[in-house]
Design an enzyme around this catalytic site. Structure first.
Site, PDB file in Angstrom:
ATOM      1  CB  CYS A   1     -53.803  83.021  17.742  1.00 36.62           C
ATOM      2  SG  CYS A   1     -55.110  82.192  18.647  1.00 36.62           S
TER       3      CYS A   1
ATOM      4  CG  HIS B   1     -62.283  80.691  24.373  1.00 40.56           C
ATOM      5  ND1 HIS B   1     -61.774  81.907  23.998  1.00 40.56           N
ATOM      6  CD2 HIS B   1     -61.678  79.791  23.567  1.00 40.56           C
ATOM      7  CE1 HIS B   1     -60.882  81.744  23.036  1.00 40.56           C
ATOM      8  NE2 HIS B   1     -60.809  80.467  22.752  1.00 40.56           N
TER       9      HIS B   1
ATOM     10  CD  GLN C   1     -63.843  83.526  15.491  1.00 38.75           C
ATOM     11  OE1 GLN C   1     -64.826  84.168  15.867  1.00 38.75           O
ATOM     12  NE2 GLN C   1     -62.688  83.544  16.129  1.00 38.75           N
TER      13      GLN C   1
ATOM     14  CB  THR D   1     -58.750  62.984  33.946  1.00 40.89           C
ATOM     15  OG1 THR D   1     -58.033  61.827  34.386  1.00 40.89           O
ATOM     16  CG2 THR D   1     -59.940  63.224  34.851  1.00 40.89           C
TER      17      THR D   1
END
Lengths: 408, 408
Positions: free
Chosen positions: A343, A210, A188, A246
């Site tokens: 969440c 994000h 945050q 990957t």
């Protein structure tokens, strides 16, 4: 008279942010032409490898670290899990102890991981916080012993916006035990505060793209050189054997581009956030009775003194009503906000953050978190402030506990 | 006479694939307008949530499972790690045993995880394979005991292209111990073979989007209902508490779109792959002396019988030269291919897959893997077949072990 909202008003930037169109544009080569596997040898792979290298250098520049001190992950939760388990298992293997310290207001990516570590025999101290969400440095220092292998204290609390005194906390810990590894969940804090790892002194630092206008599904963990860390995701030799799989090249490149923009535009963005935040912090209690600001308290005498609060966070608890109906009514009025962490949406428990801060359970159920962002305007905040009182009083009029109702 | 290559020729689709432009187009809403956090309640979040739900339904349709049987991850390595650790720890907690069976030719995401589990006290049996890379079903069945909690056998080997007899293996295991959980790493099988989890009988199945023209950094784990699985990445309640972290909505949606395309176009794609693969399998040994096909052997009498080999894989070992110089020379000639797994590029060890198949170390160092894809053409394969012999003979003429050199 309430003016009509010109568009949707998004006030939940702590949950996630839109992808900056400039960031998407920067990612496009890696979603179209430069799609090779960066571990391969041929020309196609080298374009992808260069993208990864460039992203690593960009982020290292902002954190003041070496490019190789960064491990790319799938997001903040993976970074937190890797930091805690990786450091805990490495320290146990080295016979250095099994004591971990964290705070009671961490994100669940930290708290559920320390709970799992407790099941594996680690001893965990959960630091309390004061009414504004701050840890106590002497309580922290007292808790550190010879067997303290790890401390994890977040930089900015995701619900209350409290900015923990991180540099001071690191100094206090290292003074007592210089081998104790210090992790911070800075998810945050990115774009809101300085991330220089040497000023902070931390050994491990988690980021999630994000949260700063980058893509979902990508994050990073800073690892100070010589910090013992067991890799968690095993397989190929990617990330110098520290995180197999990957690489999400487009995502990593987007994360770097978005972090660069956040710090290039740091002063103007944070001034803008602070302006809108203060309008909310002062405006909501002016217009709505029986509301409490949660987290660091603003003082109308010294609004500039609010250094301990994230520039983008204004959070509240309303007496006599629950948070969820407010959010639903606001959503219908065109405003997106949350009662706490995205969440934990749908959980029936009051926020562990607010209860740790001493907010009574009933009051904690009436929580509302507003986190402003780049696209918000003063007009939007004005519309919000005009709209909120009607919603709150309508909901309260339906509440069996609302005194004005019981009096009537 | 060698014709000039019309463009780069990419023959390493097992390492990664380009993102299909149609898939990128399908992802775009989630990279622009539908950017909300799917865990939130308001309108912005619901668009993202619907994208996730739709992706889950699409993938479930192809696997023949329920949408809720899928856990979205950051890729094949995370899926493998989650499957193995999650199943192993859940079974130990239930007191069901500590024996695990896998094969010697698994991807390192499996093998390095079983090694870590061995350090934690689990007992692991590594099944050998025959000269073509096939496990032996009776050896597998004999290895299963009452304390066998988990078997992990890959669907398609990433280097040799061997298609393991998975359905038969599952039956043999369940016959002996119906509680044993069966995992398969199907990362190389998606788009190449049927993924119906009920026909296969597997309990856990790993996928990685970037292997089937989807984005990098996203994968899935299928989990059969009632399979005990401890979550590994802890934090928020995403994926029904089985994998924390804000969902990579655009990535997940892209994975679903690319898997749907792979199975919509399954017959034409695999027929095309098989045509090109057979040209390589037969063409390379015709034009280059002292070369061996690795993995399941083609028979010119019955080319259609090559069911045990992935439709896209042609792999070889050259005597008297190492793989890396061949790859570099081919890269300069415009062709991208690999000596084995991209995840182990740079390793000095010969491939664990080839040595497990009994390929002598020296010969295993001369490996070349060609994996064809949608964009390859017969002309490209023809150019490759014209170009390869000159490269091999030039490199061999420099090799101290090449008999024609020592004879001259």
């Amino acid at each position: 008279m309430t003016s009509a909202p010109p568009e949707r008003i998004y006030l939940d930037h702590a949950a996630t942010t839109p992808l900056d169109p400039r960031v998407l544009e920067a990612m496009m080569p890696y979603l179209t032409t430069a799609w090779g596997n960066p571990s391969s040898l041929y020309a196609e792979a080298q374009d992808a490898r260069r993208g990864l290298d460039s992203a690593r250098a960009t982020i290292a520049g902002i954190l003041g670290c070496r490019p190789n001190d960064l491990i790319f992950t799938a997001g903040g939760s993976e970074s937190d899990n890797l930091a805690l388990r990786g450091a805990a298992w490495a320290a146990r293997r080295a016979g250095r102890g099994d004591h971990i310290i964290t705070s009671a207001i961490e994100h669940h990516a930290v708290l559920h991981t320390t709970e799992r570590l407790e099941q594996a025999g680690y001893r965990v101290t959960y630091l309390g916080v004061d009414g504004e969400g701050f840890i106590d440095i002497s309580e922290l220092q007292d808790a550190v012993g010879d067997d303290t292998i790890l401390v994890s204290v977040m930089y900015v609390n995701n619900e209350a916006g409290t900015v923990e005194p991180l540099a001071e906390a690191v100094r206090a810990v290292k003074e007592k035990n210089r081998k104790t590894v210090f992790h911070t969940d800075a998810v945050q804090a990115a774009g809101i505060l300085d991330l220089d790892v040497d000023s902070l002194g931390v050994d491990l630092l988690s980021l999630a793209a994000h949260k700063f206008y980058g893509p979902k599904g990508v994050g990073a963990l800073y690892v100070r050189p010589r910090t013992p860390l067991f890799p968690q995701q095993l397989g190929g030799a990617q990330e110098k054997n520290r995180r197999a799989g990957t690489e999400n090249v487009a995502g990593v490149f987007g994360m770097a581009a978005s972090l660069q923009l956040a710090y290039d535009e740091f002063d103007s963005r944070t001034a803008h956030y602070r302006d809108l935040r203060d309008r909310l912090l002062f405006g909501v209690p002016e217009r709505v009775p029986n509301v409490h600001v949660t987290g660091p308290q603003p003082s109308s005498a010294h609004p500039e003194a609010l250094e301990g609060r994230a520039a983008n966070n204004a959070s509240f608890c309303f007496e006599y009503i629950e948070g969820e109906p407010i959010l639903i009514a606001l959503d219908l009025a065109g405003v997106a906000c949350s009662s706490g962490s995205a969440c934990t949406t749908g959980s029936l428990e009051p926020s562990h953050v607010l209860t740790a801060m001493g907010v009574p359970e009933d009051l904690a159920r009436g929580s509302m978190r507003l986190t402003v962002g780049a696209s918000n305007t003063r007009d939007q905040i004005e519309y919000f402030l005009e709209t909120l009182p009607g919603i709150v009083s309508r909901l309260r009029s339906l509440s069996p506990t609302w005194p004005e109702r019981t009096r009537s």
